[in-house]
Enzyme design. Structure first.
Site, mmCIF file in Angstrom:
data_model
loop_
_atom_site.group_PDB
_atom_site.id
_atom_site.type_symbol
_atom_site.label_atom_id
_atom_site.label_comp_id
_atom_site.label_asym_id
_atom_site.label_seq_id
_atom_site.Cartn_x
_atom_site.Cartn_y
_atom_site.Cartn_z
ATOM 1 N N ASP A 30 33.225 43.320 55.363
ATOM 2 C CA ASP A 30 32.698 44.509 54.700
ATOM 3 C C ASP A 30 32.112 45.454 55.740
ATOM 4 O O ASP A 30 31.073 45.168 56.325
ATOM 5 C CB ASP A 30 31.628 44.069 53.691
ATOM 6 C CG ASP A 30 30.916 45.260 53.073
ATOM 7 O OD1 ASP A 30 31.468 46.381 53.116
ATOM 8 O OD2 ASP A 30 29.798 45.065 52.548
ATOM 9 N N ASP A 36 51.364 43.818 48.826
ATOM 10 C CA ASP A 36 51.642 43.185 47.547
ATOM 11 C C ASP A 36 52.319 44.205 46.648
ATOM 12 O O ASP A 36 51.854 45.346 46.537
ATOM 13 C CB ASP A 36 50.320 42.746 46.912
ATOM 14 C CG ASP A 36 50.332 41.292 46.511
ATOM 15 O OD1 ASP A 36 51.117 40.948 45.615
ATOM 16 O OD2 ASP A 36 49.552 40.518 47.095
ATOM 17 N N ASP A 69 54.741 40.061 43.634
ATOM 18 C CA ASP A 69 53.992 39.318 42.631
ATOM 19 C C ASP A 69 54.893 38.914 41.453
ATOM 20 O O ASP A 69 55.590 39.759 40.892
ATOM 21 C CB ASP A 69 52.856 40.215 42.124
ATOM 22 C CG ASP A 69 51.799 39.445 41.362
ATOM 23 O OD1 ASP A 69 51.219 38.520 41.934
ATOM 24 O OD2 ASP A 69 51.558 39.782 40.183
ATOM 25 N N GLU A 128 57.266 35.920 44.813
ATOM 26 C CA GLU A 128 56.475 34.854 44.188
ATOM 27 C C GLU A 128 57.274 34.390 42.978
ATOM 28 O O GLU A 128 57.440 35.119 42.016
ATOM 29 C CB GLU A 128 55.099 35.383 43.763
ATOM 30 C CG GLU A 128 54.146 34.252 43.437
ATOM 31 C CD GLU A 128 52.928 34.687 42.635
ATOM 32 O OE1 GLU A 128 51.900 34.015 42.722
ATOM 33 O OE2 GLU A 128 52.996 35.686 41.896
ATOM 34 N N HIS A 165 45.101 32.950 47.740
ATOM 35 C CA HIS A 165 43.950 33.437 46.957
ATOM 36 C C HIS A 165 43.931 32.864 45.533
ATOM 37 O O HIS A 165 42.974 33.084 44.808
ATOM 38 C CB HIS A 165 43.987 34.955 46.914
ATOM 39 C CG HIS A 165 45.201 35.473 46.202
ATOM 40 N ND1 HIS A 165 46.481 35.308 46.703
ATOM 41 C CD2 HIS A 165 45.348 36.086 45.017
ATOM 42 C CE1 HIS A 165 47.344 35.824 45.850
ATOM 43 N NE2 HIS A 165 46.690 36.299 44.819
ATOM 44 N N ASP A 166 45.001 32.188 45.124
ATOM 45 C CA ASP A 166 45.052 31.582 43.779
ATOM 46 C C ASP A 166 44.851 30.076 43.809
ATOM 47 O O ASP A 166 44.743 29.450 42.753
ATOM 48 C CB ASP A 166 46.434 31.813 43.137
ATOM 49 C CG ASP A 166 46.709 33.271 42.832
ATOM 50 O OD1 ASP A 166 45.749 34.010 42.551
ATOM 51 O OD2 ASP A 166 47.893 33.661 42.871
HETATM 52 O O1 TEU Z 1 49.887 34.941 40.621
HETATM 53 C C1 TEU Z 1 50.690 34.326 39.665
HETATM 54 C C2 TEU Z 1 49.962 33.216 39.058
HETATM 55 O O2 TEU Z 1 49.735 33.165 37.888
HETATM 56 C C3 TEU Z 1 49.377 32.196 39.904
HETATM 57 O O3 TEU Z 1 48.039 32.154 39.545
HETATM 58 C C4 TEU Z 1 49.984 30.843 39.640
HETATM 59 O O4 TEU Z 1 49.048 29.897 39.956
HETATM 60 C C5 TEU Z 1 51.160 30.517 40.471
HETATM 61 O O5 TEU Z 1 50.863 30.642 41.702
HETATM 62 C C6 TEU Z 1 52.445 31.010 39.948
HETATM 63 O O6 TEU Z 1 52.824 30.084 38.996
HETATM 64 C C7 TEU Z 1 49.915 36.299 40.890
HETATM 65 C C8 TEU Z 1 48.750 36.653 41.782
HETATM 66 O O7 TEU Z 1 48.835 35.937 42.972
HETATM 67 C C9 TEU Z 1 47.467 36.408 41.044
HETATM 68 O O8 TEU Z 1 46.337 36.602 41.841
HETATM 69 C C10 TEU Z 1 47.456 37.328 39.853
HETATM 70 O O9 TEU Z 1 46.324 37.061 39.062
HETATM 71 C C11 TEU Z 1 48.701 37.177 39.001
HETATM 72 O O10 TEU Z 1 49.900 37.129 39.756
HETATM 73 C C12 TEU Z 1 48.834 38.359 38.062
HETATM 74 O O11 TEU Z 1 49.195 39.500 38.780
#
Ligand code: TEU
Length: 546
Positions: A21, A98, A199, A250, A314-315
């Site tokens: 930041d 992204d 995404d 993705e 990040h997920d």
């Molecule tokens: O992620 C898709 C998603 O739903 C993931 O959380 C899931 O766990 C997996 O990885 C796919 O089955 C993307 C982004 O990375 C996430 O941060 C967003 O919340 C989501 O799309 C919606 O845009």
């Protein structure tokens, strides 16, 4: 297989809001990334993936975009982005963004228009359906809510959303939508970006007629539907193929055979993908299963398409906490997992903070969390009458906030991430785990990552080599070779907290064996491998005779 820059990439994922930041408002920003580019460069990676920073109400941390052409105030300005791109390029770092085009925010101008009336010209830009028997058009579940349908009182119809209610899905059947997206992609590509992380790109096509699902809990009906490859071929034809870029889709819910359709070199769709057989379906370490997954993807992809390797983002909860040992063997297992990801076939991804062995986090209450997926699930389960404490506990291990805490730069307040109040709490272990400390110690996790990444530049075997698993079925040891143009590497990983005897049947010629890298620093070139006892989370890479 053709050599290209993007196959040789090592990608560093910057979740900018938690990176650094520069403004003191508690949220990381693009200027913060600029200030820390030297750090990223030092690591040796050559591509940076920036999570979405477009204008957004930020309900899903930027994945709900309200204007594709501008920069969210929290992140900075378009000038900041341009400077970031320029500064990155000066350092030889490519930048991918992204691309979130399955859905927009419900505050996007397009959706506001679409919602305003049934005959609005943009009505068909989103997916609207009449109620069926006074209720949702079908029984599908979305990723973040119990139904994919949200009722709009104003127009008496439901709209479709694969994720949160605030993230309506675009209607890709509509050509104007597709053209608007392609224009937007060109806008960013023409600024000089080097590619896209796309995404949930395999969700764009929906099943005709939206039939009820037999098992609505398993949401695979959202993905890989007929028409998807037509969209991607068109996107490639109209946009992608005109630029020398990395595209990584993705792609949840795919088998290797299906996955290949997205990335096969002769199909002209995407360059690479993320599949989720590990991240979504292997909640904790399972060596045998992990090997099976690697094996089948390698078999399907070798010579035909390019894969990715990652264990967190990040997920998904930080890898050392989820798949390693973030306590007694934090250092060793961080290095072991890195060795694995960087020596398996495919582009390795490093998620910010992984290179210093950052761990998952445990906050005290649901209010300390920010993740919309976790919070929605918590509400849904508690509303069903479940015990709130139990629900909370059950959601902790995989909460997406495990990976979203700020980078721990040093031992000062807020880990040196911000001078303000951070948008999400800093992990309390920052005094022990931080960048400053990592940079000052010789055998740090950071320095090991640096060595590992540097190796890739000199040894094409890490990139183009074929892959043979010598340890199928073994629960602790993972031993494989990579071989390319007269060079053969042997990778040895003891993925366990125990001492394990190396009893793999591989002929090693002592005079020819050369140690390339090891995560315990007392291993010498002359160590005879056969029957060596490997220490907990020990990892070694050897070059051996053919
Ligand atoms: O992620 C898709 C998603 O739903 C993931 O959380 C899931 O766990 C997996 O990885 C796919 O089955 C993307 C982004 O990375 C996430 O941060 C967003 O919340 C989501 O799309 C919606 O845009």
């Amino acid at each position: 297989m053709k050599r290209t820059w993007w196959k040789e990439a090592v990608v560093y994922q910057v979740y900018w809001r938690s990176f650094y930041d520069s403004s003191g408002d508690g949220v990381g920003d693009l200027r913060g990334v600029i200030e820390k580019l030297d750090y990223i460069e030092k690591l040796g990676v050559n591509v940076v993936w920036l999570n979405p920073f477009y204008e957004s109400p930020d309900r899903d941390n930027g994945y709900d975009i309200s204007d594709y052409y501008s920069v969210m105030e929290k992140a900075g300005t378009m000038e900041d982005f341009e400077e970031l791109l320029d500064e990155a390029h000066k350092r030889g770092l490519k930048v991918i963004l992204d691309l979130v085009v399955n859905h927009t925010s419900d505050q996007h101008e397009w959706f506001l228009e679409s919602k305003s009336s049934i005959d609005n010209p943009k009505r068909d830009w989103y997916i609207w359906r009449d109620p069926v028997n006074g209720s949702e058009p079908n029984n599908w579940r979305s990723y973040f809510t119990p139904s994919t349908w949200e009722y709009d009182v104003g127009t008496g119809q439901y709209y479709f959303h694969s994720f949160a209610v605030e993230q309506p899905d675009l209607n890709w059947e509509n050509e104007e939508v597709r053209e608007a997206i392609y224009d937007m992609m060109r806008f960013w590509l023409d600024k000089g970006i080097d590619g896209f992380r796309m995404d949930v790109i395999n969700l764009l096509a929906k099943i005709d007629g939206f039939p009820n699902a037999e098992n609505p809990e398993y949401t695979d009906y959202l993905a890989n539907n007929p028409g998807i490859h037509d969209y991607l071929k068109e996107m490639n034809e109209k946009v992608l193929r005109h630029y020398d870029i990395l595209t990584v889709g993705e792609i949840p819910f795919v088998t290797p055979e299906e996955g290949l359709k997205y990335v096969a070199e002769d199909r002209n769709e995407l360059k690479t993908l993320f599949h989720f057989e590990v991240a979504d379906d292997m909640p904790s370490w399972d060596m045998v299963r992990y090997k099976e997954i690697q094996e089948k993807w390698h078999k399907a992809f070798y010579g035909k398409g390019w894969n990715s390797q990652f264990l967190n983002n990040h997920d998904h909860t930080r890898q050392v906490s989820r798949y390693g040992n973030d306590n007694r063997y934090r250092k060793e297992s961080s290095k072991l997992l890195a060795t694995m990801i960087h020596t398996l076939p495919g582009i390795p991804y490093v998620f910010q903070g992984e290179e210093i062995g950052m761990t998952g986090v445990r906050f005290d209450t649901i209010e300390d969390y920010n993740d919309i997926a976790m919070k929605n699930k918590y509400r849904e389960e508690v509303e069903k009458g479940r015990n709130p404490v139990e629900v909370f506990e059950s959601l902790l291990p995989l909460s997406r906030d495990n990976s979203r805490t700020p980078i721990q730069w040093d031992e000062t307040e807020q880990a040196g991430f911000t001078e303000g109040e951070p948008w999400i709490n800093v992990n309390p272990n920052y005094k022990m785990i931080n960048v400053k400390r990592e940079l000052s110690e010789e055998d740090s996790i950071f320095s090991y990552y640096k060595d590992l990444i540097a190796l890739r530049k000199e040894h094409p075997v890490m990139i183009y080599g074929d892959y043979t698993d010598l340890s199928k079925g073994q629960e602790k040891l993972y031993v494989y070779t990579r071989q390319f143009e007269g060079t053969r590497w042997l990778i040895i990983l003891n993925c366990s907290d125990d001492h394990t005897i190396f009893d793999i049947d591989v002929t090693i010629d002592e005079s020819n064996e050369r140690l390339i890298l090891a995560n315990y620093n007392d291993v010498s070139d002359k160590d005879v491998l056969k029957n060596t006892s490997l220490r907990p989370h020990e990892a070694r890479i050897y070059e051996i005779a053919l």
